[in-house]
Design a protein around this motif. Structure first.
Motif, short mmCIF file in Angstrom:
data_model
loop_
_atom_site.label_atom_id
_atom_site.label_comp_id
_atom_site.label_asym_id
_atom_site.label_seq_id
_atom_site.Cartn_x
_atom_site.Cartn_y
_atom_site.Cartn_z
N GLN A 398 -2.97 -19.08 25.81
CA GLN A 398 -3.25 -17.71 26.24
C GLN A 398 -3.77 -16.89 25.07
OE1 GLN A 398 -1.43 -14.71 25.42
NE2 GLN A 398 0.34 -15.50 24.32
N SER A 399 -4.26 -15.71 25.42
CA SER A 399 -4.79 -14.76 24.45
C SER A 399 -4.45 -13.36 24.96
CB SER A 399 -6.31 -14.97 24.36
OG SER A 399 -6.95 -13.79 23.99
N TYR A 413 -3.27 -11.96 15.09
CA TYR A 413 -2.12 -12.83 14.85
C TYR A 413 -2.33 -13.98 15.84
CZ TYR A 413 -1.20 -7.86 14.42
OH TYR A 413 -1.36 -6.52 14.20
N PRO A 414 -1.64 -15.09 15.72
CA PRO A 414 -1.94 -16.19 16.65
C PRO A 414 -1.78 -15.76 18.11
CG PRO A 414 -0.58 -16.97 14.84
CD PRO A 414 -0.64 -15.46 14.72
N MET A 415 -2.86 -15.89 18.87
CA MET A 415 -2.88 -15.63 20.33
C MET A 415 -2.73 -14.18 20.70
SD MET A 415 -0.64 -18.83 21.77
CE MET A 415 -0.13 -19.95 20.47
N ILE A 416 -2.59 -13.27 19.75
CA ILE A 416 -2.38 -11.85 20.08
C ILE A 416 -3.13 -11.00 19.07
CG2 ILE A 416 -0.11 -11.96 18.95
CD1 ILE A 416 0.81 -9.70 20.75
N PHE A 439 -8.89 -16.39 16.24
CA PHE A 439 -8.01 -17.46 16.72
C PHE A 439 -8.55 -18.83 16.30
CE2 PHE A 439 -6.68 -14.45 20.39
CZ PHE A 439 -5.92 -13.72 19.50
N TRP A 440 -9.85 -18.89 15.95
CA TRP A 440 -10.42 -20.12 15.38
C TRP A 440 -10.27 -20.10 13.85
CZ3 TRP A 440 -11.97 -18.25 20.05
CH2 TRP A 440 -12.24 -19.16 21.08
N PHE A 441 -10.72 -19.02 13.22
CA PHE A 441 -10.62 -18.85 11.76
C PHE A 441 -9.90 -17.53 11.52
CE2 PHE A 441 -14.58 -21.03 12.71
CZ PHE A 441 -14.53 -22.15 11.90
N PRO A 442 -8.73 -17.46 10.95
CA PRO A 442 -8.03 -18.52 10.22
C PRO A 442 -6.85 -19.13 10.99
CG PRO A 442 -7.02 -16.44 9.68
CD PRO A 442 -8.06 -16.15 10.75
N MET A 443 -6.64 -18.72 12.29
CA MET A 443 -5.43 -19.22 12.96
C MET A 443 -5.46 -20.73 13.08
SD MET A 443 -3.80 -16.56 13.17
CE MET A 443 -4.31 -14.88 12.84
N ARG A 444 -6.61 -21.24 13.48
CA ARG A 444 -6.70 -22.69 13.68
C ARG A 444 -7.13 -23.41 12.40
NH1 ARG A 444 -4.02 -25.08 17.87
NH2 ARG A 444 -5.00 -27.05 18.38
N VAL A 445 -8.07 -22.82 11.70
CA VAL A 445 -8.52 -23.41 10.43
C VAL A 445 -7.90 -22.55 9.34
CG1 VAL A 445 -10.52 -24.08 9.05
CG2 VAL A 445 -10.64 -24.18 11.55
N GLY A 446 -6.75 -23.03 8.82
CA GLY A 446 -5.83 -22.16 8.08
C GLY A 446 -6.14 -21.97 6.62
N SER A 447 -7.19 -21.26 6.32
CA SER A 447 -7.58 -21.04 4.93
C SER A 447 -6.73 -19.93 4.30
CB SER A 447 -9.06 -20.66 4.86
OG SER A 447 -9.28 -19.49 5.61
N ASP A 448 -6.93 -19.74 3.02
CA ASP A 448 -6.22 -18.72 2.25
C ASP A 448 -7.03 -17.42 2.33
OD1 ASP A 448 -5.17 -17.04 0.33
OD2 ASP A 448 -5.07 -18.56 -1.25
#
Ligand SMILES: [Zn+2]
Length: 671
Positions: A398-399, A413-416, A439-448
């Protein structure tokens, strides 16, 4: 985050550039594994003074990680790559009357690194607001986070002076807690931490969270393990306000107690729907899931216990949420919210060959209809569907878009996501797609995000621009990005993209230009250099390789190079590590015997192929290029040759405007 709060100083003109019809197409095809092509280095002139080196200055830390086998120079995670993990089990109560949050939690931290850990570092982000905490932007002052109990493996530990080397215990320095364990945490072992805490919810004006008395956006609200990674070890950079976050992945099981009648939006999946929502609300949610329509889940007359939510025991309800494999957990609650929902088609997210959907929710106050919030579910659905096609299928169930405090501006924040106003429909779509793209960058691709904000904000701005072109039928947000970059390019405020997010000159646009607008522009130039198909293949491959992992800038550079089969050190160097500008001009056009020689002068510092179109008298358009390696020797002039019996009557450099030229002077020659 949305950068608009930094861009107030941009003249309105710049944001109202004419809409051009875009020529870039959507990328084709699904991500494919990249080939680790042999990448050849450019031929350098021995006396190369102009660039010093055209290769990227790889850090010693990254080189050491390659030696250890956790990273590679073709951009794939190394065979010995590892990542830490944590499981959070938290119960919290929101007390709107006293504006407080009280919570307790158990954190199981799992050491997957090859070494023992004598100490842990834990972020207490709420202490950004504590009196006397160091910060680089003004915030409302609160008491910060009050820790009531800390235990390790079931035994209470105390605040101590850790300079006394023999003692275990913890020490708090602003937003960072350093915890020395009674015994080092061995590789493969885990430790159970138990904490209880409370804080006053900061008012509107707090970055990325807060309450305005009607809504409560609760973020950065629990003790969170700092990242310990294979390249750097502990990342203990404090939270100072401007730079964002670097977060590890983990599982969350969170019970949130709020007054009955409050609606809650959060990271993850609500696992006790029937305990907190009425049958009417659940039936409407099921309709939204199945019908493909945008459904009003909670309308104006539903906003009370017994209508939208259950009555609850003692006027309270506990909403239980689960989220696995995410890097954070946030939530919002209000008794003012309306609730719209719809299902977005995301493609085959789970790999079973069948199309999947994800729910899109919008929670907003009735007064926000004038800011187009009654279209927020539609905007969210387009955002998720477009980005699922452009990047890869939306990976979460969900989003949720939250109408929150003004000072949220736009925050992910993730999904929100929390969005503050005021807005119109263009602005609300723009901020919605930006935050959801995170939700793709950086939630899914977790860079600094702290050290390399371009890896999340710049990619997100680029993705946002593609979606806006689609939703608004040709709107060229990419040109706005380029002009925002050019407005400070090469000036005394500009800083390279590789600058830490807390080290830009504050109160200037340097951070936003580098992290958002210049990076989005760099991606457009990379797309022009590589061609659409190769560019999209390399970009998606970067995401595929580093999904749920922690890519450094070098993993990004190396992946693009290995998939494209090209050495691009000169490109990374000029546009990430320096503030060199691009400046080509047509110096002369001379014809003799059916051959026209077009001399391009390079007055800038950034090397780039000079692409041009020469039009001959018979109306034919000839494409030509001065290749990029013409400039590597320090040469200032390069020649493109056109062969045609018909004389050249017009020459234009970069007619499609795909490169960030600091000036367009000298770009057109006519006979
Ligand atoms: Zn952002």
């Amino acid at each position: 985050m949305n950068a608009n709060r930094y861009l107030r100083a941009v003249p309105a003109l710049m944001l109202l550039l004419p809409m051009l019809s875009g020529c870039a197409a959507r990328g084709a095809g699904a991500p494919q594994p990249g080939t680790a092509a042999a990448v050849s280095a450019p031929q350098l002139h021995p006396a190369l003074e102009r660039f010093g080196a055209l290769r990227v200055p790889e850090t010693r830390a990254f080189a050491a990680a390659v030696e250890r086998g956790t990273r590679t120079r073709d951009g794939t995670p190394g065979r010995a790559y590892w990542q830490q993990w944590a499981r959070y089990r938290i119960s919290a109560e929101l007390l709107p009357q006293s504006n407080r949050l009280e919570a307790q939690g158990q954190i199981t931290y799992i050491n997957r690194s090859p070494g023992a850990l004598p100490e842990l570092f834990i972020h207490l982000h709420q202490n950004l607001y504590a009196r006397g905490a160091p910060r680089n932007e003004p915030v409302p002052v609160t008491e910060g986070m009050k820790l009531r109990r800390v235990s390790v493996g079931g035994r209470a530990v105390e605040a101590v002076d850790l300079s006394d080397t023999g003692r275990s215990g913890y020490e708090i320095e602003a937003t960072t807690m350093r915890l020395r364990l009674p015994t080092p945490l061995a590789p493969g072992d885990s430790v159970l931490l138990e904490l209880s805490w409370a804080f006053a919810i900061p008012p509107d004006g707090a970055p990325r969270q807060g309450t305005d008395g009607e809504t409560h956006m609760i973020a950065y609200w629990y003790p969170q393990l700092a990242v310990y990674d294979d390249v750097t070890g502990w990342h203990t950079d404090p939270y100072l306000g401007n730079a964002e976050f670097y977060m590890g992945y983990g599982d969350y099981d969170v019970a949130l107690t709020v007054p009955a009648g409050y609606l809650v939006g959060a990271t993850g999946t609500l696992v006790n729907e029937s305990e907190v929502l009425t049958q009417q609300t659940r039936e409407r949610l099921a309709e939204a899931r199945q019908s493909g329509r945008i459904v009003t889940i909670v309308g104006d007359t539903d906003r009370r216990p017994g209508r939208s939510t259950q009555q609850g025991a003692a006027g309270k309800l506990t909403w239980r949420w689960r989220a696995d494999g995410v890097r954070d957990f946030a939530f919002a609650a209000s008794d003012h919210y309306l609730w719209d929902a719809a299902a977005a088609r995301v493609g085959d997210a789970d790999g079973d060959g069948r199309p999947d959907t994800a729910m899109v929710h919008a929670l907003y106050r009735p007064s926000r209809r004038q800011w187009a919030w009654d279209r927020a579910a539609e905007f969210g659905r387009h955002s998720i569907e477009f980005l699922s096609g452009f990047l890869w299928p939306y990976p979460y169930p969900q989003s949720t878009a939250i109408d929150g405090v003004r000072s949220c501006s736009g925050m992910e924040y993730p999904m929100i996501t929390c969005i503050g106003g005021p807005r119109d429909s263009v602005s609300l779509y723009s901020v919605t797609v930006h935050e959801l793209a995170h939700f793709w960058f950086p939630m899914r691709v977790g860079s600094d995000e702290k050290r390399h904000s371009w890896q999340d904000e710049g990619l997100t701005r680029f993705n946002q621009n593609q979606a806006m072109r689609d939703f608004f039928r040709g709107m060229d947000r990419s040109e706005v990005a380029r002009n925002n970059y050019l407005s400070i390019a090469g000036g005394d405020v500009e800083r390279p993209l590789m600058t830490h997010g807390d080290l830009y000159p504050m109160g200037t646009r340097a951070f936003v230009v580098a992290s958002y607008e210049k990076m989005a522009t760099n991606m457009e130039m990379l797309r022009a250099l590589l061609g659409e198909e190769t560019f999209m293949r390399a970009y998606r491959e970067y995401g595929r390789r580093w999904e749920n992992r922690h890519p450094t800038p070098f993993d990004f550079f190396n992946t693009i190079e290995s998939v494209a089969g090209r050495e691009l050190g000169w490109f990374w160097r000029a546009w990430w590590f320096e503030t060199w500008t691009l400046d080509h001009r047509i110096a002369s056009v001379t014809s003799r015997g059916g051959e026209t020689r077009i001399v391009i002068e390079d007055r800038g510092m950034a090397p780039m192929p000079a692409r041009l179109i020469a039009t001959t008298e018979d109306g034919v358009r000839h494409e030509a290029e001065v290749p990029v390696d013409s400039w590597f020797s320090g040469e200032r002039h390069g020649t493109a040759v056109i062969r045609s019996k018909s004389p050249v009557v017009r020459v234009e450099l970069d007619p499609q405007r795909r490169f960030a030229y600091v000036t367009r002077d000298g770009h057109v020659w006519t006979r």
